[in-house]
Design a protein around this motif. Structure first.
Motif, PDB file in Angstrom:
ATOM      1  N   THR A   1      24.868   9.956 131.800  1.00 52.99           N
ATOM      2  CA  THR A   1      24.286   7.941 132.014  1.00 52.99           C
ATOM      3  C   THR A   1      23.544   7.967 132.739  1.00 52.99           C
ATOM      4  O   THR A   1      23.569   8.205 133.827  1.00 52.99           O
ATOM      5  N   VAL A   2      22.436   7.300 131.761  1.00 50.50           N
ATOM      6  CA  VAL A   2      21.436   6.646 132.751  1.00 50.50           C
ATOM      7  C   VAL A   2      21.786   5.310 133.545  1.00 50.50           C
ATOM      8  O   VAL A   2      22.552   4.511 132.508  1.00 50.50           O
ATOM      9  N   ASP A   3      21.068   5.269 134.221  1.00 50.85           N
ATOM     10  CA  ASP A   3      21.463   3.768 135.284  1.00 50.85           C
ATOM     11  C   ASP A   3      20.206   2.922 134.195  1.00 50.85           C
ATOM     12  O   ASP A   3      18.979   2.445 134.171  1.00 50.85           O
ATOM     13  N   ASP A   4      20.809   1.630 133.734  1.00 54.66           N
ATOM     14  CA  ASP A   4      20.467   0.649 133.309  1.00 54.66           C
ATOM     15  C   ASP A   4      19.681  -0.521 134.474  1.00 54.66           C
ATOM     16  O   ASP A   4      20.773  -0.821 135.598  1.00 54.66           O
ATOM     17  N   PRO A   5      18.582  -0.891 134.370  1.00 60.30           N
ATOM     18  CA  PRO A   5      17.704  -0.821 135.293  1.00 60.30           C
ATOM     19  C   PRO A   5      17.895  -2.547 134.980  1.00 60.30           C
ATOM     20  O   PRO A   5      17.470  -3.170 136.552  1.00 60.30           O
ATOM     21  N   GLU A   6      18.472  -3.448 134.569  1.00 58.19           N
ATOM     22  CA  GLU A   6      18.852  -4.524 134.119  1.00 58.19           C
ATOM     23  C   GLU A   6      19.234  -4.924 135.009  1.00 58.19           C
ATOM     24  O   GLU A   6      20.490  -6.763 135.486  1.00 58.19           O
ATOM     25  N   THR A   7      20.893  -4.514 135.934  1.00 62.46           N
ATOM     26  CA  THR A   7      21.975  -4.436 136.489  1.00 62.46           C
ATOM     27  C   THR A   7      21.522  -4.504 137.824  1.00 62.46           C
ATOM     28  O   THR A   7      20.896  -3.260 138.048  1.00 62.46           O
ATOM     29  N   PRO A   8      22.153  -4.271 138.284  1.00 60.85           N
ATOM     30  CA  PRO A   8      22.202  -4.435 140.388  1.00 60.85           C
ATOM     31  C   PRO A   8      23.204  -3.148 140.593  1.00 60.85           C
ATOM     32  O   PRO A   8      22.997  -2.000 141.292  1.00 60.85           O
ATOM     33  N   GLU A   9      23.841  -2.673 139.509  1.00 62.18           N
ATOM     34  CA  GLU A   9      24.589  -1.886 139.831  1.00 62.18           C
ATOM     35  C   GLU A   9      24.680  -0.640 139.503  1.00 62.18           C
ATOM     36  O   GLU A   9      22.858   0.214 138.251  1.00 62.18           O
ATOM     37  N   ASN A  10      24.394   0.702 140.313  1.00 60.12           N
ATOM     38  CA  ASN A  10      24.230   2.429 139.648  1.00 60.12           C
ATOM     39  C   ASN A  10      25.065   2.453 139.129  1.00 60.12           C
ATOM     40  O   ASN A  10      26.551   3.426 139.044  1.00 60.12           O
ATOM     41  N   GLU A  11      24.939   2.677 137.652  1.00 63.75           N
ATOM     42  CA  GLU A  11      25.786   3.368 136.277  1.00 63.75           C
ATOM     43  C   GLU A  11      25.320   4.588 135.930  1.00 63.75           C
ATOM     44  O   GLU A  11      26.155   5.334 135.079  1.00 63.75           O
ATOM     45  N   GLU A  12      24.675   5.659 137.292  1.00 67.77           N
ATOM     46  CA  GLU A  12      24.016   7.080 136.980  1.00 67.77           C
ATOM     47  C   GLU A  12      25.610   7.490 136.822  1.00 67.77           C
ATOM     48  O   GLU A  12      25.670   7.219 137.788  1.00 67.77           O
ATOM     49  N   GLU A  13      25.812   8.042 136.053  1.00 65.06           N
ATOM     50  CA  GLU A  13      27.022   9.447 136.528  1.00 65.06           C
ATOM     51  C   GLU A  13      25.797  10.337 135.903  1.00 65.06           C
ATOM     52  O   GLU A  13      24.918  11.431 135.112  1.00 65.06           O
ATOM     53  N   VAL A  14      25.753  11.606 137.014  1.00 66.06           N
ATOM     54  CA  VAL A  14      24.894  12.672 137.510  1.00 66.06           C
ATOM     55  C   VAL A  14      26.711  14.455 137.283  1.00 66.06           C
ATOM     56  O   VAL A  14      27.093  13.589 137.708  1.00 66.06           O
ATOM     57  N   GLU A  15      25.754  15.340 136.345  1.00 63.77           N
ATOM     58  CA  GLU A  15      26.986  16.234 136.809  1.00 63.77           C
ATOM     59  C   GLU A  15      26.388  17.299 137.299  1.00 63.77           C
ATOM     60  O   GLU A  15      25.160  17.948 136.440  1.00 63.77           O
TER      61      GLU A  15
END
Length: 180
Positions: free
Chosen positions: A58-72
């Motif tokens: 999952t790619v990080d959404d730059p508009e939110t302050p949280e880091n949503e990036e998921e890496v396997e």
């Protein structure tokens, strides 16, 4: 004796991995390559190695302050293959397509070159064949295409030559029939 039999078992394991790669490649090409001519894939060169794979789920959404990036991340046996396959368009135009495919055996999935981290053997294999990938029409299909294209121009000219009814006919003037 152990070394003689030991090398055969390693080759057998590699052959088993290559068989997995071949069957997975066929399914991958059927699903992902447009106009793929079934069972036309030919593995020209291959390499089996171990490597580290890092995929972004999952790619990080730059508009939110949280880091949503998921890496396997995982370590896997990786098969790299330089493959030639055929594409058949309109049932008679044949194209040759060569490409490099990377297959993670442990996860049974194809990965991109950019997802394999820090493997020099994969990098050398990629550099060796990266300039040799292409997609081009075969000479026979090109000849057939040029013949069909030339018929678009030649047939109307032939029709004009042999079916032009205005040539050779004479028209009488109306003055002769009036009798002036």
């Amino acid at each position: 004796m152990f070394f003689l039999f030991g090398t055969n078992s390693i080759k057998a394991e590699n052959n088993d991995d290559l068989n997995k790669f071949s069957s997975a490649l066929e399914k991958h090409l059927v699903d992902n390559m447009h106009y793929y001519d079934s069972k036309s894939a030919d593995i020209l060169d291959s390499m089996v190695t171990n490597g580290h794979v890092k995929k972004i789920i999952t790619v990080d959404d730059p508009e939110t302050p949280e880091n949503e990036e998921e890496v396997e991340e995982y370590d896997s046996t990786i098969i790299v293959g330089y493959v030639k396959a055929h594409q058949r368009r309109d049932s008679f135009f044949l194209f040759e397509n060569t490409d490099i495919y990377f297959y993670a055996v442990d996860k049974n999935e194809f990965v991109d070159y950019s997802q394999i981290i820090g493997n020099d053997a994969v990098s050398k294999f990629y550099q060796k064949y990266s300039d040799q990938t292409y997609n081009e029409i075969t000479p026979w299909s090109l000849t057939l295409f040029m013949l069909m294209l030339s018929l678009v121009v030649i047939v109307p000219i032939i029709i004009m030559i042999f079916h032009n009814t205005s040539r050779g006919t004479s028209y009488q003037s109306y003055n002769n029939s009036i009798g002036v």
